[in-house]
Design a protein around this motif. Structure first.
Motif, PDB file in Angstrom:
ATOM      1  N   ASN A   1      -3.765  -3.006  -8.234  1.00 30.00           N
ATOM      2  CA  ASN A   1      -3.361  -4.416  -8.209  1.00 30.00           C
ATOM      3  C   ASN A   1      -3.729  -5.047  -9.548  1.00 30.00           C
ATOM      4  OD1 ASN A   1      -6.110  -4.531  -7.999  1.00 30.00           O
ATOM      5  ND2 ASN A   1      -6.138  -5.193  -5.870  1.00 30.00           N
ATOM      6  N   HIS A   2      -3.726  -6.377  -9.570  1.00 27.33           N
ATOM      7  CA  HIS A   2      -4.008  -7.051 -10.820  1.00 27.33           C
ATOM      8  C   HIS A   2      -5.453  -6.803 -11.282  1.00 27.33           C
ATOM      9  CE1 HIS A   2      -5.393  -9.717  -7.611  1.00 27.33           C
ATOM     10  NE2 HIS A   2      -6.222 -10.262  -8.512  1.00 27.33           N
ATOM     11  N   GLU A   3      -6.357  -6.569 -10.333  1.00 23.33           N
ATOM     12  CA  GLU A   3      -7.730  -6.298 -10.732  1.00 23.33           C
ATOM     13  C   GLU A   3      -7.839  -4.969 -11.474  1.00 23.33           C
ATOM     14  OE1 GLU A   3     -10.115  -6.474  -7.278  1.00 23.33           O
ATOM     15  OE2 GLU A   3      -9.938  -8.668  -7.033  1.00 23.33           O
TER      16      GLU A   3
ATOM     17  N   LEU B   1      -5.118   7.424  -4.287  1.00 29.58           N
ATOM     18  CA  LEU B   1      -3.921   6.609  -4.470  1.00 29.58           C
ATOM     19  C   LEU B   1      -2.903   6.845  -3.338  1.00 29.58           C
ATOM     20  CD1 LEU B   1      -3.392   6.903  -8.320  1.00 29.58           C
ATOM     21  CD2 LEU B   1      -4.259   4.933  -7.049  1.00 29.58           C
ATOM     22  N   SER B   2      -2.728   8.112  -2.946  1.00 27.19           N
ATOM     23  CA  SER B   2      -1.717   8.408  -1.916  1.00 27.19           C
ATOM     24  C   SER B   2      -2.137   7.887  -0.549  1.00 27.19           C
ATOM     25  CB  SER B   2      -1.475   9.931  -1.852  1.00 27.19           C
ATOM     26  OG  SER B   2      -2.662  10.592  -1.453  1.00 27.19           O
ATOM     27  N   LYS B   3      -3.407   7.929  -0.282  1.00 29.55           N
ATOM     28  CA  LYS B   3      -3.905   7.432   0.996  1.00 29.55           C
ATOM     29  C   LYS B   3      -4.203   5.939   0.944  1.00 29.55           C
ATOM     30  CE  LYS B   3      -3.799  11.351   3.174  1.00 29.55           C
ATOM     31  NZ  LYS B   3      -2.900  11.544   4.352  1.00 29.55           N
TER      32      LYS B   3
ATOM     33  N   THR C   1      -8.612  14.878 -10.906  1.00 29.08           N
ATOM     34  CA  THR C   1      -7.216  14.466 -10.722  1.00 29.08           C
ATOM     35  C   THR C   1      -6.841  14.462  -9.248  1.00 29.08           C
ATOM     36  OG1 THR C   1      -6.690  15.421 -12.883  1.00 29.08           O
ATOM     37  CG2 THR C   1      -4.851  14.945 -11.405  1.00 29.08           C
ATOM     38  N   GLY C   2      -7.274  15.486  -8.505  1.00 31.29           N
ATOM     39  CA  GLY C   2      -6.974  15.559  -7.071  1.00 31.29           C
ATOM     40  C   GLY C   2      -7.601  14.405  -6.302  1.00 31.29           C
TER      41      GLY C   2
END
Length: 252
Positions: free
Chosen positions: A92-94, A84-86, A77-78
């Motif tokens: 996106n759509h992919e 995601l945060s960086k 999870t980390g």
């Protein structure tokens, strides 16, 4: 599979167990020496355990001593939140397309996985049966070849006895030939000795006959005509006396 192999190898080398070192040494010896022709161990019929369909069990077992039971989940999870945060990974759509494709794949695996697995197991069983049949035929042919080889070895062992018998036969033939020649020489010597004996007997007989003839000739030559007449008269008188005696004995 590659990740599982890396984790297992890292865990084995890190733990430093004798088994891990032995496996590494054995793999090196199999690839760097003539032992590469050695028979390989059988492949496992079933794969290793996984969680959530894709995560190998070895990862959790590796992290349990360090992070506890929830450590692998918190680590995953980390990492996801960090990416995601960086904006290392941008949704996106992919991403939605990949999620849709993944959902379809998961549904297909859940829906058709057992039947496909059964079909694959059937094909595998057929291949194993054919391989086993070929193996049995090979074992049978090899066993027959071993029996034939043992029979040939037995024949080779009996060949020495045959050679001994042939040597004895040759020795007997030589002995028979020697005795036949010895018998022939004996007969030839006896025949020549018999010839000499017969020749000597002939000489003696001829000497006797010659002596008798000489004596008769000498005696006949020494008789005068008067003695011959007297002898003849004496013979006639003796014959007449003999005739009278015969007639007298016949009438009596």
């Amino acid at each position: 599979m590659l990740s599982r192999l890396i984790v297992v190898s890292a865990h084995g080398l890190k733990s430093g167990s004798p088994l891990g070192a032995g496996l590494v040494h054995a793999s090196r010896s199999l690839h760097t020496s003539s032992q590469s022709l050695a028979p390989l161990p059988p492949l496992p019929e079933k794969g290793g355990q996984v969680r959530h369909g894709i995560f190998p069990e070895e990862i959790f077992q590796l992290l349990y001593p360090k992070t506890g039971v929830t450590g692998p989940y918190m680590l995953g999870t980390g990492l996801l939140m960090y990416m995601l945060s960086k904006e290392i990974y941008v949704i996106n759509h992919e991403t939605f397309a990949a999620a849709s494709i993944g959902a379809v794949i998961i549904y297909g695996v859940k829906k058709f996985g057992p039947s496909v697995a059964a079909f694959a197991d059937k094909l595998n069983d057929d291949k194993v049966a054919k391989a086993q049949e070929v193996k049995d035929v090979s074992l049978t042919s090899l066993a027959q070849a071993i029996e034939d080889e043992k029979k040939e070895q037995w024949r080779v062992e009996g060949r020495s006895m045959l050679f001994d018998a042939k040597r004895n036969n040759v020795a007997m033939q030589l002995e028979t030939n020697y005795r036949e020649r010895l018998h022939m020489v004996t007969n030839e010597v006896k025949r020549r000795l018999d010839y000499q004996v017969a020749l000597q007997n002939l000489h003696i007989q001829m000497e006797k006959e010659h002596m008798v003839k000489w004596v008769e000739k000498s005696v006949i030559g020494s008789i005068t005509p008067q003695q011959e007449k007297e002898s003849i008269a004496k013979c006639i008188t003796d014959l007449k006396a003999l005739a009278r005696a015969t007639q007298t004995s016949a009438t009596a």
